[in-house]
Design a protein around this motif. Structure first.
Motif, short mmCIF file in Angstrom:
data_model
loop_
_atom_site.label_atom_id
_atom_site.label_comp_id
_atom_site.label_asym_id
_atom_site.label_seq_id
_atom_site.Cartn_x
_atom_site.Cartn_y
_atom_site.Cartn_z
N MET A 1 38.42 52.14 51.04
CA MET A 1 39.00 52.31 49.85
C MET A 1 38.40 51.84 48.72
N ARG A 2 38.12 52.57 47.70
CA ARG A 2 37.24 52.04 46.69
C ARG A 2 38.06 51.69 45.33
N ILE A 3 37.71 50.25 45.04
CA ILE A 3 38.63 49.89 43.80
C ILE A 3 37.83 49.52 42.55
N THR A 4 36.65 49.91 42.70
CA THR A 4 35.52 49.27 41.57
C THR A 4 36.15 49.48 40.29
N ALA A 5 35.91 50.44 39.77
CA ALA A 5 36.32 50.18 38.12
C ALA A 5 38.06 50.04 37.74
N VAL A 6 38.79 50.04 38.88
CA VAL A 6 40.10 49.57 38.88
C VAL A 6 40.24 48.33 38.03
N LEU A 7 39.32 47.44 38.06
CA LEU A 7 39.16 46.21 37.42
C LEU A 7 38.17 45.94 36.36
N CYS A 8 37.62 46.92 35.61
CA CYS A 8 36.83 46.73 34.46
C CYS A 8 37.83 47.24 33.59
N HIS A 160 47.32 37.79 47.33
CA HIS A 160 47.59 36.89 46.15
C HIS A 160 46.29 36.14 45.86
N TRP A 161 45.85 36.26 44.62
CA TRP A 161 44.56 35.68 44.01
C TRP A 161 44.69 34.42 43.17
N PRO A 162 44.66 33.11 43.98
CA PRO A 162 44.88 32.04 42.77
C PRO A 162 44.07 32.03 41.46
N PRO A 163 44.52 31.35 40.35
CA PRO A 163 43.77 31.30 39.40
C PRO A 163 42.28 30.84 39.62
N ARG A 164 42.15 29.75 40.20
CA ARG A 164 40.96 29.07 40.62
C ARG A 164 39.86 29.95 41.23
N GLU A 165 40.52 30.76 41.93
CA GLU A 165 39.70 31.75 42.93
C GLU A 165 38.99 32.55 42.00
N LEU A 166 39.89 33.17 40.78
CA LEU A 166 39.21 34.20 40.05
C LEU A 166 38.21 33.70 39.31
N LEU A 167 38.22 32.22 38.70
CA LEU A 167 37.19 31.72 37.98
C LEU A 167 35.75 31.64 38.63
N PHE A 182 41.94 34.45 29.17
CA PHE A 182 43.62 34.11 29.21
C PHE A 182 43.96 33.90 30.53
N ILE A 183 43.11 33.99 31.61
CA ILE A 183 43.36 33.12 32.92
C ILE A 183 43.43 31.72 32.72
N LEU A 184 42.48 31.13 32.02
CA LEU A 184 42.27 29.85 31.61
C LEU A 184 43.44 29.49 30.67
N SER A 242 48.60 38.98 40.79
CA SER A 242 47.95 37.95 40.60
C SER A 242 46.43 38.28 40.27
N ILE A 243 45.70 39.30 40.43
CA ILE A 243 44.55 39.83 40.28
C ILE A 243 44.39 39.76 38.68
N PHE A 244 45.60 39.82 37.86
CA PHE A 244 45.30 39.94 36.52
C PHE A 244 46.14 38.75 35.96
N TRP A 245 47.25 38.43 36.60
CA TRP A 245 47.99 37.18 36.10
C TRP A 245 48.29 37.24 34.55
#
Length: 338
Positions: A1-8, A160-167, A182-184, A242-245
């Motif tokens: 499953m491709r998600i690439t641009a989902v998150l730009c 679930h993605w914890p904020p520290r993991e996104l950083l 804005f995550i910070l 949580s990916i965008f929180w």
């Protein structure tokens, strides 16, 4: 499953900046809704579906009157309704910025506070809270990091993605708009308030203002969430918020977003948002009208929230499976004729 641009994702409107005011003790009175939308509102909803959106909701508020219209579908075999909810993406940032300024006004935080001092050991930076709010921190955007989009494969977009993991994906220097800011800010809010963001949002904004359709979803997705299908065929209603929180995780209706913008910009807090360019962008439309706005984009969802400086006129456009440029253009047309 491709998600690439989902998150730009989570586009901002490219314009100048705006100024804050103080929360009112009571929610604004609900505007009276006309039984049927005027032709311009209904026509815009239909135009957006004709342009390629699977579904659209358009909401216009002027003084104590509102008009809204829906077109297309929210899911297979389900007609779109004006009370369907959407992932509002980066429009979340105006909510987060409002919560931050409330903490500043109450003395728990200062705009000049260094991020690395408020959150010791979390990230290496000399940026201040104000830098995060106006995207001048120089911190890279985790959502645009190729490592992140690659790691979202294999079903990781559902966990679930914890904020520290996104950083971990924001370890570069980069100028300009960054969702990491804005995550910070979300982490800072939880640190200084000693409350989870979800609880703070409910206590400070959605509860007092009666925004019952606005939330940061936890586990089960609401049944009234419109489904936005990415071009890869991925149903982005299923993405874990949580990916965008605190940068883009909220879901809401067009009416709730309109009520929030009206509340913010009819108080002193809104003028401080405008003055600082915090979680909002200033723009002069082609018709000469000065507005404050934020757009949002996650593949599968697009939206635009726009307010006059005095908070008396709001336009909100939300799309499923649509383009952000279409939502922005529709909001501008409606604001110029409201």
């Amino acid at each position: 499953m491709r998600i690439t641009a989902v998150l730009c994702l989570l586009c901002a409107v490219a314009c100048s900046s705006p100024a804050p005011r103080e929360p009112s003790a009571r929610p604004s009175p609900a505007p009276s809704a006309r039984p049927s939308p005027p032709p311009a509102v209904q026509a815009e909803a239909a135009r957006l579906v004709a342009a390629g959106s699977s579904g659209a909701v358009v909401h216009v508020r002027k003084g104590d009157r509102t008009w809204q219209a829906a077109a297309g579908r929210a899911d297979a075999g389900v007609p779109m309704r004006t009370d369907h909810r959407f992932r509002i993406a980066s429009i979340t940032k105006t909510f987060t910025a409002t919560l931050v300024l409330q903490q500043v006004e109450e003395g728990r935080l200062a705009l000049t506070d260094r991020v690395d001092q408020v959150l010791p050991g979390v990230i290496k930076t000399k940026a201040t809270v104000a830098d995060l709010l106006r995207h001048t921190s120089g911190i890279s955007d985790y959502l645009r990091d190729e490592r992140f989009t690659k790691d979202l494969g294999g079903g990781a977009h559902l966990r679930h993605w914890p904020p520290r993991e996104l950083l971990k994906y924001a370890d570069k220097e980069a100028q300009g708009y960054s969702n990491t800011n804005f995550i910070l800010l979300g982490m800072i809010l939880e640190k200084v308030s000693r409350k989870p963001y979800r609880e703070l949002l409910s206590e400070r904004i959605t509860g007092p203002q009666g925004l019952t359709a606005t939330e940061l979803p936890a586990d089960d997705l609401p049944k009234d969430l419109a489904h936005g299908i990415h071009t890869d065929g991925v149903d982005n209603a299923e993405l874990d918020s949580s990916i965008f929180w605190t940068a883009g995780g909220l879901i809401s209706t067009a009416a709730d977003v309109s009520s929030f913008y009206h509340w913010v910009f009819t108080q002193d807090l809104g003028r401080r948002l405008q003055a600082g360019g915090f979680g909002i962008f200033a723009q002069t439309l082609g018709c000469g009208r000065r507005v404050y706005s934020h757009s949002g984009w996650i593949f599968g969802y697009s939206g635009m929230a726009m307010s006059s400086a005095d908070g008396e006129t709001e336009v909100v456009v939300q799309l499923a499976s649509g383009q952000p440029s279409d939502a922005i253009a529709a909001a501008e047309r409606l604001m110029c004729t409201a």
